[in-house]
Design a protein around this motif. Structure first.
Motif, PDB file in Angstrom:
ATOM      1  N   LEU A  66       8.572  -0.917  -1.383  1.00 40.19           N
ATOM      2  CA  LEU A  66      10.007  -0.795  -1.570  1.00 40.19           C
ATOM      3  C   LEU A  66      10.574  -1.582  -0.227  1.00 40.19           C
ATOM      4  O   LEU A  66      10.478  -1.225   0.725  1.00 40.19           O
ATOM      5  CB  LEU A  66      10.602   0.386  -1.576  1.00 40.19           C
ATOM      6  N   SER A  67      11.256  -2.739  -0.469  1.00 39.15           N
ATOM      7  CA  SER A  67      11.690  -3.522   0.665  1.00 39.15           C
ATOM      8  C   SER A  67      13.208  -3.009   1.108  1.00 39.15           C
ATOM      9  O   SER A  67      13.620  -1.990   0.431  1.00 39.15           O
ATOM     10  CB  SER A  67      11.924  -5.029   0.472  1.00 39.15           C
ATOM     11  N   ASP A  70      15.461  -3.524  -1.708  1.00 42.02           N
ATOM     12  CA  ASP A  70      15.362  -2.703  -2.627  1.00 42.02           C
ATOM     13  C   ASP A  70      16.155  -1.218  -2.199  1.00 42.02           C
ATOM     14  O   ASP A  70      16.791  -0.816  -2.923  1.00 42.02           O
ATOM     15  CB  ASP A  70      13.869  -2.088  -2.667  1.00 42.02           C
ATOM     16  N   ILE A  71      16.097  -1.147  -1.147  1.00 42.36           N
ATOM     17  CA  ILE A  71      16.793   0.342  -0.446  1.00 42.36           C
ATOM     18  C   ILE A  71      18.024   0.187  -0.405  1.00 42.36           C
ATOM     19  O   ILE A  71      19.006   1.106  -0.905  1.00 42.36           O
ATOM     20  CB  ILE A  71      16.146   0.835   0.683  1.00 42.36           C
ATOM     21  N   ARG A  87      13.220   0.509   7.389  1.00 42.89           N
ATOM     22  CA  ARG A  87      13.141   1.119   6.166  1.00 42.89           C
ATOM     23  C   ARG A  87      13.099   2.362   6.178  1.00 42.89           C
ATOM     24  O   ARG A  87      13.749   3.360   5.568  1.00 42.89           O
ATOM     25  CB  ARG A  87      11.823   0.952   5.189  1.00 42.89           C
ATOM     26  N   ILE A 111      15.439   4.866  -7.889  1.00 42.06           N
ATOM     27  CA  ILE A 111      13.815   4.708  -7.148  1.00 42.06           C
ATOM     28  C   ILE A 111      12.908   4.549  -8.485  1.00 42.06           C
ATOM     29  O   ILE A 111      12.284   3.578  -8.349  1.00 42.06           O
ATOM     30  CB  ILE A 111      13.710   5.606  -6.302  1.00 42.06           C
ATOM     31  N   HIS A 114      13.343   0.974  -9.641  1.00 38.60           N
ATOM     32  CA  HIS A 114      12.631  -0.005  -9.186  1.00 38.60           C
ATOM     33  C   HIS A 114      11.157   0.135  -9.356  1.00 38.60           C
ATOM     34  O   HIS A 114      10.601  -0.929  -9.238  1.00 38.60           O
ATOM     35  CB  HIS A 114      13.178  -0.078  -7.559  1.00 38.60           C
ATOM     36  N   ILE A 115      10.651   1.210  -9.070  1.00 35.52           N
ATOM     37  CA  ILE A 115       9.244   1.320  -9.298  1.00 35.52           C
ATOM     38  C   ILE A 115       8.699   1.124 -10.722  1.00 35.52           C
ATOM     39  O   ILE A 115       7.703   0.148 -10.781  1.00 35.52           O
ATOM     40  CB  ILE A 115       8.935   2.782  -9.064  1.00 35.52           C
ATOM     41  N   ARG A 118       8.321  -2.727 -11.011  1.00 38.68           N
ATOM     42  CA  ARG A 118       7.030  -3.119 -10.200  1.00 38.68           C
ATOM     43  C   ARG A 118       5.991  -2.961 -11.282  1.00 38.68           C
ATOM     44  O   ARG A 118       4.965  -3.720 -11.292  1.00 38.68           O
ATOM     45  CB  ARG A 118       6.860  -2.309  -9.063  1.00 38.68           C
TER      46      ARG A 118
END
Length: 169
Positions: A66-67, A70-71, A87, A111, A114-115, A118
């Motif tokens: 997570l960049s 992303d956060i 981060r 979150i 986002h996962i 991926r």
């Protein structure tokens, strides 16, 4: 370029440094001055945040990276405003004032989005390049385990009401 222009530029720069840069009482520049946001970064955080940042931010453990962006996007989806920093500091700032399971569940759901993105990429790469399937299946397993960790954190979280009395020692 005219040598006088360089002299003027140097003089202007020196004036700027004297007027705008921090100095101590003797006029020497202050070194290692902390960012004003660092005081906020040192505020206490809920107990789960240290575990979360250690596991979530380590791709070897979580299966995903997570960049900062992303956060930042996660915080924006939660109507939170986070400056882009390290981060770890961003994760701490995001969860610093968590006081309800509902908010925590919403944060983890974001979150998870986002996962899951991926994971979709990993599956697509595994299908396109079959030789990479064992590598990506390992990352997918770690990502799924990370998502289960979120459920455990939410289950263990104790809500804090603004009217609750502090614990007496």
């Amino acid at each position: 370029m005219n040598p006088h222009d360089l002299d003027d530029l140097k003089a202007e720069f020196d004036k700027f440094v004297r007027e705008k840069c921090s100095t101590d009482e003797s006029g020497n520049p202050v070194e290692n001055e902390r960012d004003a946001g660092d005081a906020v970064d040192d505020e206490p955080v809920p107990a789960f945040v240290d575990e979360l940042e250690n596991k979530l931010l380590a791709p070897a453990l979580s299966g995903v990276y997570l960049s900062r962006i992303d956060i930042k996007r996660i915080s924006q989806a939660l109507d939170e405003s986070l400056p882009i920093k390290e981060r770890k500091k961003m994760v701490k700032a995001l969860f610093r004032h968590t006081n309800s399971k509902a908010w925590l569940r919403g944060a983890f759901d974001e979150i998870n989005n986002h996962i899951n993105g991926r994971i979709l990429i990993y599956r697509e790469l595994s299908e396109t390049f079959p030789a990479t399937a064992p590598i990506f299946s390992e990352h997918i397993a770690k990502a799924e385990k990370t998502k289960k960790m979120f459920d455990q954190i939410v289950d263990d979280f104790e809500e804090i009401e603004p009217t609750d009395e502090p614990m007496m020692v």
